[in-house]
Design a protein around this motif. Structure first.
Motif, PDB file in Angstrom:
ATOM      1  N   ARG A 164      43.850  13.382  54.921  1.00  0.00           N
ATOM      2  CA  ARG A 164      42.539  13.767  54.641  1.00  0.00           C
ATOM      3  C   ARG A 164      41.353  13.228  55.408  1.00  0.00           C
ATOM      4  N   LEU A 165      40.358  14.275  55.645  1.00  0.00           N
ATOM      5  CA  LEU A 165      39.444  14.016  56.628  1.00  0.00           C
ATOM      6  C   LEU A 165      37.875  13.965  55.920  1.00  0.00           C
ATOM      7  N   HIS A 166      37.116  12.987  56.153  1.00  0.00           N
ATOM      8  CA  HIS A 166      35.945  13.042  55.575  1.00  0.00           C
ATOM      9  C   HIS A 166      34.964  13.181  56.697  1.00  0.00           C
ATOM     10  N   LEU A 167      33.498  13.724  56.341  1.00  0.00           N
ATOM     11  CA  LEU A 167      32.365  13.730  57.475  1.00  0.00           C
ATOM     12  C   LEU A 167      31.158  13.831  56.470  1.00  0.00           C
ATOM     13  N   THR A 168      29.988  13.878  57.314  1.00  0.00           N
ATOM     14  CA  THR A 168      28.651  13.929  56.846  1.00  0.00           C
ATOM     15  C   THR A 168      27.890  15.153  57.808  1.00  0.00           C
ATOM     16  N   THR A 169      27.168  15.746  57.175  1.00  0.00           N
ATOM     17  CA  THR A 169      26.413  16.730  57.993  1.00  0.00           C
ATOM     18  C   THR A 169      24.848  17.144  57.237  1.00  0.00           C
ATOM     19  N   HIS A 170      23.843  17.214  58.208  1.00  0.00           N
ATOM     20  CA  HIS A 170      22.601  17.509  57.714  1.00  0.00           C
ATOM     21  C   HIS A 170      22.463  19.006  57.623  1.00  0.00           C
ATOM     22  N   ASP A 171      23.103  19.896  58.267  1.00  0.00           N
ATOM     23  CA  ASP A 171      22.580  21.248  58.279  1.00  0.00           C
ATOM     24  C   ASP A 171      23.900  22.088  58.884  1.00  0.00           C
ATOM     25  N   GLN A 172      25.179  21.696  58.967  1.00  0.00           N
ATOM     26  CA  GLN A 172      26.350  22.466  59.326  1.00  0.00           C
ATOM     27  C   GLN A 172      27.226  22.709  58.020  1.00  0.00           C
ATOM     28  N   LEU A 173      26.571  22.786  56.755  1.00  0.00           N
ATOM     29  CA  LEU A 173      27.458  22.861  55.561  1.00  0.00           C
ATOM     30  C   LEU A 173      28.504  23.982  55.778  1.00  0.00           C
ATOM     31  N   HIS A 174      27.652  25.289  55.990  1.00  0.00           N
ATOM     32  CA  HIS A 174      28.551  26.489  55.963  1.00  0.00           C
ATOM     33  C   HIS A 174      29.548  26.566  56.917  1.00  0.00           C
ATOM     34  N   PHE A 175      29.174  25.912  58.204  1.00  0.00           N
ATOM     35  CA  PHE A 175      30.275  25.830  59.303  1.00  0.00           C
ATOM     36  C   PHE A 175      31.734  25.309  58.667  1.00  0.00           C
ATOM     37  N   TYR A 176      31.242  23.884  58.212  1.00  0.00           N
ATOM     38  CA  TYR A 176      32.562  23.072  57.566  1.00  0.00           C
ATOM     39  C   TYR A 176      33.029  23.809  56.424  1.00  0.00           C
ATOM     40  N   ALA A 177      32.237  24.253  55.342  1.00  0.00           N
ATOM     41  CA  ALA A 177      32.779  25.176  54.352  1.00  0.00           C
ATOM     42  C   ALA A 177      33.742  26.037  54.856  1.00  0.00           C
ATOM     43  N   HIS A 178      33.543  26.951  55.758  1.00  0.00           N
ATOM     44  CA  HIS A 178      34.314  28.016  56.435  1.00  0.00           C
ATOM     45  C   HIS A 178      35.561  27.557  56.970  1.00  0.00           C
ATOM     46  N   LEU A 179      35.712  26.353  57.227  1.00  0.00           N
ATOM     47  CA  LEU A 179      36.988  25.601  57.707  1.00  0.00           C
ATOM     48  C   LEU A 179      37.664  25.082  56.935  1.00  0.00           C
ATOM     49  N   GLY A 180      37.117  25.104  55.450  1.00  0.00           N
ATOM     50  CA  GLY A 180      37.927  24.772  54.309  1.00  0.00           C
ATOM     51  C   GLY A 180      37.474  23.258  53.885  1.00  0.00           C
TER      52      GLY A 180
ATOM     53  N   LEU B 110      25.716  23.192  47.734  1.00  0.00           N
ATOM     54  CA  LEU B 110      25.299  23.594  49.053  1.00  0.00           C
ATOM     55  C   LEU B 110      23.786  23.683  49.296  1.00  0.00           C
ATOM     56  N   LEU B 111      23.053  23.490  48.277  1.00  0.00           N
ATOM     57  CA  LEU B 111      21.669  23.526  48.366  1.00  0.00           C
ATOM     58  C   LEU B 111      20.960  22.207  48.189  1.00  0.00           C
ATOM     59  N   GLU B 112      21.683  21.464  47.486  1.00  0.00           N
ATOM     60  CA  GLU B 112      20.777  19.924  46.986  1.00  0.00           C
ATOM     61  C   GLU B 112      21.795  19.008  47.154  1.00  0.00           C
ATOM     62  N   THR B 113      21.467  17.791  47.460  1.00  0.00           N
ATOM     63  CA  THR B 113      22.121  16.599  47.503  1.00  0.00           C
ATOM     64  C   THR B 113      21.272  15.447  47.028  1.00  0.00           C
ATOM     65  N   GLN B 114      22.037  14.397  46.188  1.00  0.00           N
ATOM     66  CA  GLN B 114      21.260  13.216  46.150  1.00  0.00           C
ATOM     67  C   GLN B 114      21.294  12.133  47.081  1.00  0.00           C
ATOM     68  N   TYR B 115      22.004  12.145  48.336  1.00  0.00           N
ATOM     69  CA  TYR B 115      22.021  11.342  49.473  1.00  0.00           C
ATOM     70  C   TYR B 115      21.064  11.757  50.471  1.00  0.00           C
ATOM     71  N   HIS B 116      20.467  10.840  51.186  1.00  0.00           N
ATOM     72  CA  HIS B 116      19.641  11.009  52.003  1.00  0.00           C
ATOM     73  C   HIS B 116      19.633   9.699  53.022  1.00  0.00           C
ATOM     74  N   ASP B 117      19.333  10.084  54.294  1.00  0.00           N
ATOM     75  CA  ASP B 117      19.312   8.911  55.338  1.00  0.00           C
ATOM     76  C   ASP B 117      18.043   8.110  55.144  1.00  0.00           C
TER      77      ASP B 117
END
Length: 281
Positions: free
Chosen positions: A171-187, A261-268
């Motif tokens: 399993r791989l984990h990652l975080t992103t600010h604005d590349q959700l759709h890119f990673y979602a397209h990769l599964g 994909l539009l909202e999250t409770q986590y922020h930096d």
């Protein structure tokens, strides 16, 4: 009208009707022809600069940074192109890469000129995950700005999956600010936060263990009765006090809202949204 500029010595000639002739200094200029009818400028092909060809996806390789120390500077420059930072600090961070994780990987392309070092196309860092022995945290994913949008990001992420699978991770984990759709397209799908480990040795270093000695205490175990027994023995005899009132019931906190994909409770720390994502490989 026809204008001819040659390389030795440069001479500018107009047609006889203009009755004008100019001679320039003998500098190295390519031969050019300017005609009156077509208004075109032609350069000598032998003197035109050659364009560097784009890297081929089929020739890319993925290699650890610590095995290619001659590419450390190029890798640091690539990362700083996206996240500016002190070059020395970046080199220090890359220098922590090892086979025991954290591990920095470079996506490399052969240089078009034979004998020259490969071109650093992309970078990513892999770290072990706390309490999840079969997971890795993917960080600092970046592709050279001039090569984005050509499939190199996908190639980098797919290479990470093959690299992790070959070492027993699932399993791989990652975080992103604005590349959700890119990673979602990769599964990748939305997941929960995880904690990456700075060092992941099965045993703590001896220098760290020496700071926490396990020698027995020099004082014998205390035989003093418990505080409750002491308080009971000193309590004045008399009517018993009424029992204390019951404690108020704790407020039940509502569970955090799930990510989308539009909202999250986590922020930096800057208030930017952080999306946690994961993928089983």
């Amino acid at each position: 009208m026809e204008l001819i500029l040659s390389t030795s010595p440069a001479e500018l000639t107009l047609d006889p009707a203009c009755q004008l002739e100019l001679t320039l200094s003998s500098t190295c200029h390519p031969e050019m022809t300017l005609s009156r009818g077509s208004t075109e400028l032609t350069l000598d092909p032998a003197l035109q600069p050659e364009e560097t060809p784009a890297p081929s996806l089929a020739e890319l390789t993925l290699e650890p940074v610590h095995r290619r120390p001659e590419l450390l500077d190029a890798c640091a420059d690539l990362i700083n192109e996206q996240w500016p930072r002190s070059h020395a600090s970046r080199l220090h961070s890359l220098g922590q890469s090892s086979d025991n994780f954290p591990l920095c990987l470079m996506l490399l392309s052969p240089h078009p000129v034979p004998g020259k070092a490969p071109i650093v196309v992309g970078h990513a860092r892999l770290s072990r995950v706390l309490d999840r022995p079969q997971s890795l945290l993917v960080e600092t994913v970046v592709v050279a700005r001039a090569l984005r949008g050509r499939g190199f990001g996908r190639c980098l992420m797919e290479g990470l999956e093959v690299f992790a699978q070959a070492r027993g991770f699932h399993r791989l984990h990652l975080t992103t600010h604005d590349q959700l759709h890119f990673y979602a397209h990769l599964g990748y799908r939305l997941g929960e936060p995880v904690q990456g480990l700075v060092f992941t040795s099965q045993r703590l270093p001896a220098a760290l263990l020496s700071a926490f000695p396990r020698a027995p205490s020099p004082w014998p175990p205390s035989k003093t009765p418990s505080l409750t027994a002491q308080a009971a023995s000193r309590a004045p005899r008399g009517p018993s006090l009424p029992p204390p009132p019951p404690l108020p019931k704790p407020l039940t906190a509502s569970p955090p809202a799930p990510q989308s994909l539009l909202e999250t409770q986590y922020h930096d720390l800057r208030g930017r949204p952080i999306y946690w994502m994961q993928k089983d490989i």
